[in-house]
Design a protein around this motif. Structure first.
Motif, PDB file in Angstrom:
ATOM      1  N   VAL A   1      -8.011   5.234  -4.458  1.00  0.00           N
ATOM      2  CA  VAL A   1      -8.645   3.933  -4.275  1.00  0.00           C
ATOM      3  C   VAL A   1      -8.114   3.338  -2.980  1.00  0.00           C
ATOM      4  CG1 VAL A   1      -8.969   1.620  -5.203  1.00  0.00           C
ATOM      5  CG2 VAL A   1      -8.837   3.581  -6.759  1.00  0.00           C
ATOM      6  N   THR A   2      -9.027   2.876  -2.117  1.00  0.00           N
ATOM      7  CA  THR A   2      -8.611   2.298  -0.835  1.00  0.00           C
ATOM      8  C   THR A   2      -9.196   0.906  -0.667  1.00  0.00           C
ATOM      9  OG1 THR A   2     -10.483   3.127   0.483  1.00  0.00           O
ATOM     10  CG2 THR A   2      -8.594   4.608   0.184  1.00  0.00           C
TER      11      THR A   2
ATOM     12  N   VAL B   1      -4.400   2.701   1.164  1.00  0.00           N
ATOM     13  CA  VAL B   1      -4.464   3.416  -0.114  1.00  0.00           C
ATOM     14  C   VAL B   1      -3.716   2.610  -1.175  1.00  0.00           C
ATOM     15  CG1 VAL B   1      -3.907   5.543  -1.333  1.00  0.00           C
ATOM     16  CG2 VAL B   1      -4.626   5.625   1.071  1.00  0.00           C
ATOM     17  N   LEU B   2      -4.456   2.176  -2.205  1.00  0.00           N
ATOM     18  CA  LEU B   2      -3.878   1.405  -3.296  1.00  0.00           C
ATOM     19  C   LEU B   2      -3.408   2.301  -4.430  1.00  0.00           C
ATOM     20  CD1 LEU B   2      -6.520  -1.482  -3.616  1.00  0.00           C
ATOM     21  CD2 LEU B   2      -4.659  -1.217  -1.958  1.00  0.00           C
ATOM     22  N   LEU B   3      -4.120   3.399  -4.641  1.00  0.00           N
ATOM     23  CA  LEU B   3      -3.802   4.318  -5.728  1.00  0.00           C
ATOM     24  C   LEU B   3      -4.147   5.729  -5.275  1.00  0.00           C
ATOM     25  CD1 LEU B   3      -4.553   3.975  -9.488  1.00  0.00           C
ATOM     26  CD2 LEU B   3      -5.393   5.977  -8.297  1.00  0.00           C
ATOM     27  N   ASP B   4      -3.291   6.677  -5.604  1.00  0.00           N
ATOM     28  CA  ASP B   4      -3.568   8.083  -5.302  1.00  0.00           C
ATOM     29  C   ASP B   4      -2.974   8.906  -6.433  1.00  0.00           C
ATOM     30  OD1 ASP B   4      -4.266  10.446  -4.194  1.00  0.00           O
ATOM     31  OD2 ASP B   4      -3.010  10.273  -2.401  1.00  0.00           O
ATOM     32  N   ASN B   5      -3.841   9.359  -7.358  1.00  0.00           N
ATOM     33  CA  ASN B   5      -3.397  10.071  -8.541  1.00  0.00           C
ATOM     34  C   ASN B   5      -4.045  11.449  -8.569  1.00  0.00           C
ATOM     35  OD1 ASN B   5      -4.097  10.065 -12.020  1.00  0.00           O
ATOM     36  ND2 ASN B   5      -2.071  10.334 -11.129  1.00  0.00           N
ATOM     37  N   SER B   6      -3.241  12.468  -8.743  1.00  0.00           N
ATOM     38  CA  SER B   6      -3.768  13.828  -8.793  1.00  0.00           C
ATOM     39  C   SER B   6      -3.943  14.266 -10.241  1.00  0.00           C
ATOM     40  CB  SER B   6      -2.836  14.800  -8.071  1.00  0.00           C
ATOM     41  OG  SER B   6      -1.549  14.786  -8.675  1.00  0.00           O
ATOM     42  N   GLY B   7      -4.792  15.269 -10.453  1.00  0.00           N
ATOM     43  CA  GLY B   7      -5.020  15.780 -11.792  1.00  0.00           C
ATOM     44  C   GLY B   7      -6.041  14.943 -12.539  1.00  0.00           C
ATOM     45  N   PRO B   8      -6.265  15.260 -13.827  1.00  0.00           N
ATOM     46  CA  PRO B   8      -7.254  14.535 -14.617  1.00  0.00           C
ATOM     47  C   PRO B   8      -6.742  13.172 -15.073  1.00  0.00           C
ATOM     48  CG  PRO B   8      -6.205  16.206 -15.966  1.00  0.00           C
ATOM     49  CD  PRO B   8      -5.668  16.392 -14.566  1.00  0.00           C
ATOM     50  N   GLY B   9      -7.658  12.221 -15.178  1.00  0.00           N
ATOM     51  CA  GLY B   9      -7.266  10.883 -15.617  1.00  0.00           C
ATOM     52  C   GLY B   9      -8.451   9.952 -15.668  1.00  0.00           C
TER      53      GLY B   9
ATOM     54  N   TYR C   1       0.836  -1.195   0.000  1.00  0.00           N
ATOM     55  CA  TYR C   1       0.000   0.000   0.000  1.00  0.00           C
ATOM     56  C   TYR C   1       0.874   1.249   0.000  1.00  0.00           C
ATOM     57  CZ  TYR C   1      -2.860  -3.719   2.023  1.00  0.00           C
ATOM     58  OH  TYR C   1      -3.484  -4.915   2.268  1.00  0.00           O
ATOM     59  N   ILE C   2       0.304   2.341  -0.512  1.00  0.00           N
ATOM     60  CA  ILE C   2       1.005   3.622  -0.459  1.00  0.00           C
ATOM     61  C   ILE C   2       1.085   4.113   0.976  1.00  0.00           C
ATOM     62  CG2 ILE C   2       0.884   6.034  -1.194  1.00  0.00           C
ATOM     63  CD1 ILE C   2      -0.517   5.053  -3.738  1.00  0.00           C
TER      64      ILE C   2
END
Length: 468
Positions: A102-103, A19-27, A6-7
């Motif tokens: 995503v958690t 937390v599996l994924l943490d992405n900032s901005g558009p996507g 995990y992050i």
């Protein structure tokens, strides 16, 4: 370890969420794979919200039909298997304007989440569950199209007029020369041979687009069955073994000329009953890409080396879209100790020194889990045969990167770790499919000797080969 990573861990409303994924901005989230550990909850937060837009158990959210349904959400093995060993998949775009988190609340599990990041300032409408209702008809139409229920090809078809028998060493070429640019939409090959399995390996398709050869591959690997006499059906390929008919739907652009060649590298005659293809008008621009297909086989490889096998390296700009492998495993150990695919996929883009895509296991890359041997066919992935996963024998796996194709500006290197826990020898063939700019360099060369080699039908056929 390759599970439970995990992050960080956050405490939200008194509960721990990993937390599996943490992405900032558009996507956008584009591909999920999760083992069926239902003792926990997945949550998706968009645009900094403290309330999840999606929440549920993995078997419902990824692989079930509580929120999404087939063919977007599916299991990669049948209900006869242990539920805890099933792999769940989700191919449905979940866009976001300003970030995604995503958690996972639960015990350690295996997961892969593929996502796209867009340039800052890209305008994106974030996903809501209401979109599923408001776009219900479009989703239904997409599902029908993906399962080929509404597959219509409206271009011009070029048909082979009469059957052509290729004696050993002979070839035939079909040439299309146009006044305007276009693309092949559909390719159909039907052939007849006494030894069908050997012909799948030794009948090779090569293609030149505007004089540049970008395709060299046995027809069986082109359509995802290797040299097995099985059917296959995904969005991009279909094999009808009974009629020896192979159909291919990857689009192949050209500026003005196409040369399709079938070569017989076998010691038996092969009769080509069809080499038909349908083309449509398509503008050729400075952004246009040629279609590529590569193939090689390493025979009697010693898995104790635990090395990274390079599927392909490309110098140039393009998009990676698919992989097919054919493996013959020789391990005879009992109690499911034969599994050959613990190795991880590693994709390096644009000169990376550490891969931006780093998987958890070969079978996870191909959408199943725990070396399950069951056959499965979906638009995105398939396993026409898998008995070589649980005992000595044959396996072939396919994955099409549709939502999750891999763009690269200057280079791409795709490796797969060879990791057999008991270090048993095997044959390993890999086919790759990608698009690239004219003049791109590829490190996999045509291999007539490999295509003419007798296919392995028994473990002794593998071990008898001197691989030094």
């Amino acid at each position: 370890r390759d599970s439970g990573q995990y992050i960080r861990t956050e405490v939200i409303d008194g509960r721990p969420e990993h937390v599996l994924l943490d992405n900032s901005g558009p996507g956008a989230l584009v591909r999920w794979w999760f083992t069926a550990n239902n003792n926990g909850t997945l949550r998706v937060y968009l645009d900094g919200s403290t309330r999840p837009v999606l929440e549920g158990k993995p078997a419902d959210l990824v692989g079930g039909d509580l929120i999404f349904s087939e063919p977007f959400s599916f299991k990669a093995s049948d209900d006869s298997t242990n539920p805890d060993w099933r792999a769940h998949n989700l191919y449905f775009p979940i866009p976001y304007a300003n970030g995604c988190k995503v958690t996972w609340e639960g015990s350690p599990s295996y997961y892969q989440i593929g996502y796209r990041s867009y340039e800052s300032g890209t305008q994106v409408k974030s996903f809501t569950k209401d979109d599923l209702a408001s776009h219900k008809r479009a989703i239904w139409e997409a599902a029908n199209h993906l399962t080929a229920k509404t597959r219509f090809i409206v271009g011009r078809e070029t048909r082979q007029s009469d059957p052509v028998t290729l004696r050993p060493g002979e070839k035939m070429t079909s040439t299309l020369s146009e006044a305007s640019s276009g693309a092949i939409q559909k390719l159909t090959i039907q052939f007849e041979a006494e030894n069908y399995q050997q012909a799948l390996r030794s009948l090779v398709l090569s293609a030149e687009f505007d004089g540049e050869q970008t395709v060299w591959i046995p027809v069986g690997s082109l359509c995802g069955v290797g040299y097995s006499d099985e059917d296959n059906k995904t969005y991009f390929v279909e094999v009808d073994a009974e009629s020896s008919t192979l159909t291919y739907w990857y689009e192949m652009p050209y500026r003005e000329r196409v040369d399709l060649t079938l070569s017989n590298y076998d010691d038996q005659p092969i009769t080509i009953k069809k080499l038909n293809y349908t083309t449509r008008v398509r503008a050729w621009t400075t952004d246009s890409l040629y279609f590529h297909a590569t193939w090689f086989e390493d025979r009697n490889i010693e898995t104790h080396k635990r090395s990274d096998l390079n599927y392909v390296t490309v110098q140039g700009a393009g998009r990676y879209v698919g992989t097919s492998i054919t493996v013959f495993n020789t391990c005879t150990l009992p109690n499911n100790q034969t599994w050959w695919g613990e190795g991880d996929d590693k994709v390096y883009v644009d000169g990376e020194t550490f891969p931006s895509i780093f998987g958890t296991g070969t079978e996870d890359y191909f959408g199943y889990a725990y070396c399950r041997p069951q056959r499965y066919f979906t638009p995105w992935i398939s396993q026409p045969r898998g008995e070589g996963n649980k005992k000595w024998g044959y396996t072939n796996n396919n994955r099409h990167h549709m939502l999750d194709d891999i763009p690269f500006r200057s280079s791409l290197q795709f490796d797969m770790e060879i990791w057999h826990p008991f270090r048993k020898n095997m044959n390993y063939a890999a086919a790759t499919f990608f698009y690239a700019k004219p003049g791109s360099m590829v490190n996999v060369a045509p291999d007539p000797a490999g295509a003419s080699h007798k296919v392995a039908l028994h473990r002794d056929d593998v071990l008898a080969v001197d691989n030094r």
